[in-house]
Design an enzyme around this catalytic site. Sequence first.
Site, short mmCIF file in Angstrom:
data_model
loop_
_atom_site.label_atom_id
_atom_site.label_comp_id
_atom_site.label_asym_id
_atom_site.label_seq_id
_atom_site.Cartn_x
_atom_site.Cartn_y
_atom_site.Cartn_z
N CYS A 271 -1.09 59.88 44.36
CA CYS A 271 -1.71 58.34 44.73
C CYS A 271 -3.05 58.66 45.52
O CYS A 271 -4.07 58.25 44.96
CB CYS A 271 -0.83 57.81 46.04
SG CYS A 271 0.75 57.12 45.21
N1 LIG Z 1 4.91 59.32 43.38
C1 LIG Z 1 4.58 58.62 44.17
O1 LIG Z 1 4.73 59.14 45.44
C2 LIG Z 1 4.11 57.09 44.00
C3 LIG Z 1 4.17 56.21 44.84
C4 LIG Z 1 3.54 54.87 44.88
C5 LIG Z 1 3.23 54.72 43.52
N2 LIG Z 1 3.04 55.61 42.44
C6 LIG Z 1 2.52 54.98 41.02
O2 LIG Z 1 3.64 55.17 40.25
C7 LIG Z 1 3.21 55.33 38.96
C8 LIG Z 1 4.23 56.43 38.55
O3 LIG Z 1 4.16 57.34 39.07
P1 LIG Z 1 5.27 58.84 39.32
O4 LIG Z 1 4.79 59.49 40.34
O5 LIG Z 1 6.70 57.95 39.34
O6 LIG Z 1 5.00 59.39 37.83
P2 LIG Z 1 5.85 60.61 37.18
O7 LIG Z 1 5.04 61.04 36.43
O8 LIG Z 1 6.93 60.96 38.09
O9 LIG Z 1 6.85 59.44 36.04
C9 LIG Z 1 6.40 58.73 35.20
C10 LIG Z 1 7.46 58.77 34.08
O10 LIG Z 1 7.05 57.97 33.00
C11 LIG Z 1 7.28 58.30 31.77
N3 LIG Z 1 6.68 57.83 30.80
C12 LIG Z 1 5.07 57.66 30.31
N4 LIG Z 1 5.05 56.96 29.55
C13 LIG Z 1 6.05 56.15 28.97
C14 LIG Z 1 6.54 55.32 28.38
N5 LIG Z 1 5.63 54.86 27.29
N6 LIG Z 1 7.75 54.89 28.14
C15 LIG Z 1 8.71 55.46 28.83
N7 LIG Z 1 8.24 56.46 29.94
C16 LIG Z 1 7.10 56.83 29.92
C17 LIG Z 1 6.89 59.90 31.87
O11 LIG Z 1 7.42 60.53 31.13
C18 LIG Z 1 7.38 60.34 33.36
O12 LIG Z 1 8.75 60.62 33.51
C19 LIG Z 1 1.82 55.70 39.15
O13 LIG Z 1 1.00 54.74 38.82
C20 LIG Z 1 1.49 56.16 40.50
O14 LIG Z 1 0.27 56.21 41.26
C21 LIG Z 1 3.55 56.80 42.72
#
Ligand SMILES: NC(=O)c1ccc[n+]([C@@H]2O[C@H](COP(=O)([O-])OP(=O)(O)OC[C@H]3O[C@@H](n4cnc5c(N)ncnc54)[C@H](O)[C@@H]3O)[C@@H](O)[C@H]2O)c1
Length: 434
Positions: A271
């Site tokens: 983030c």
């Molecule tokens: N990690 C955090 O602390 C956090 C906190 C708030 C917001 N976010 C936001 O949330 C979003 C996701 O972050 P995250 O940390 O969970 O990412 P992550 O990489 O842990 O998880 C994302 C998942 O999406 C999957 N994916 C990608 N394309 C796909 C598709 N077309 N269909 C199905 N699955 C698909 C990937 O394989 C992965 O498992 C980002 O925008 C991030 O900025 C993250």
Amino acid sequence: MVCIDEKIRSRSAKVGVVGLGYVGLPLAVAFSEAGFKVLGFDIQQKRVDWVNQGKSYIADVSEARLSSALANNLLEATTKQSRLKEMDAICICVPTPLTKTKDPDLSYVIHESEELSKYLRHEQLVVLESTTYPGTTREVMLPILERSGLKGGLDFYLAFSPEKVDPGSKKYYIKNTPKIVGGINPNSTEVAALLYQQVADVVVPVSCPEVAEMTKVFENVFRSVNIALVNELAHLCEQMGLSVWEVIDAASTKPFGYMPFYPGPGIGGHCIPLDPYYLANKAREFDFHTRFIELAAEINEHMPYHVVFRILELLNNRGKSLNGAKILVLGVAYKKDVEDTRESPALKIIQLLREKGAEVSYNDPYVSQIHVPAGDMESVEVSGECLASMDCVVIATDHSCYNMGEVVARAKLVFDTRGVTRGLKQANIVRLGE
Ligand SMILES: NC(=O)c1ccc[n+]([C@@H]2O[C@H](COP(=O)([O-])OP(=O)(O)OC[C@H]3O[C@@H](n4cnc5c(N)ncnc54)[C@H](O)[C@@H]3O)[C@@H](O)[C@H]2O)c1
């Protein structure tokens, strides 16, 4: 036909969660615990298999919770996008990274919207949870979804609701963290708010998705700017022979108008290092330069270089060069008590130290292996002999399980970038910001 709000109220709505990562998996489990049938989608077969086998790969979701959702027949995972048509509500939690040139990379959001447009049907609710710049839901997603022939806000509902997980936190989780919701029209906001009311105690509707998108980015920019400010203060304290930690502790006694932020080796995670660039990039469309935001990113991104400079200086003062020095880095996750190494400053520090010829090893109880440009590395055991054999031990991440007293007692020199040795007085400790 039973409309979506009745299905949500009766918890008979089927919820799809796309992207089973740090955000998506806890959300999927939270909906199943609220009694919804949840189908998780991911493009990684191994993640889908793990979920279906009850194996958790995200520290915030225990295997007991996962197994209980599976046993109750309320959770399943799949790679088959065609099953999106079975869903009543779809929450999209795919990554929103940066390109190499630090521009927003919306390819995952675009790809998923394209997939969804093939299966979209009347009365479905689609919510984007991925962090992004204001305008993404309406300008990027909506036109793609409308390729289905359905009209957003009329035939289907579309909203943005930012995820706010604080990974590793025992205090805040989905239920007790207020959820912001902004739909492309009042109906979309209403349906999305109703959905999240089933899993969150407080839902905060806002006037449009752009406000919800901006709110999330602003929260992260707020942290980035304040961390940069305190990192700058840490530099100044080093020059002035003061302790930034003592200054922060003293300032924190003020009961109003102050909130402590702490210096460190840099910022990491998915983030804070990324989101400010999403806003800065969008701002340029309006001939607007987000100077504060970019300056903060510059200061924070310089911190690993500053840490390496301090280590070089400390060794130099002891008649030792960095080239050939044995250095142990404690902690490579981007923050304490998590296993996430994305954008972790420790990785940058290791890379820089190795480029300067140091013999670097690392320990992290949560991270058994890391990939750095000079090759993969494996976590080493921290024994008394190991600590004593190092020219410098660098505390990069202050995992709670580390016994800092023991580290300081055995090591020749400790460079503490997190201020965790504040209570200790030994002469072999040097802290960032002092
Ligand atoms: N990690 C955090 O602390 C956090 C906190 C708030 C917001 N976010 C936001 O949330 C979003 C996701 O972050 P995250 O940390 O969970 O990412 P992550 O990489 O842990 O998880 C994302 C998942 O999406 C999957 N994916 C990608 N394309 C796909 C598709 N077309 N269909 C199905 N699955 C698909 C990937 O394989 C992965 O498992 C980002 O925008 C991030 O900025 C993250």
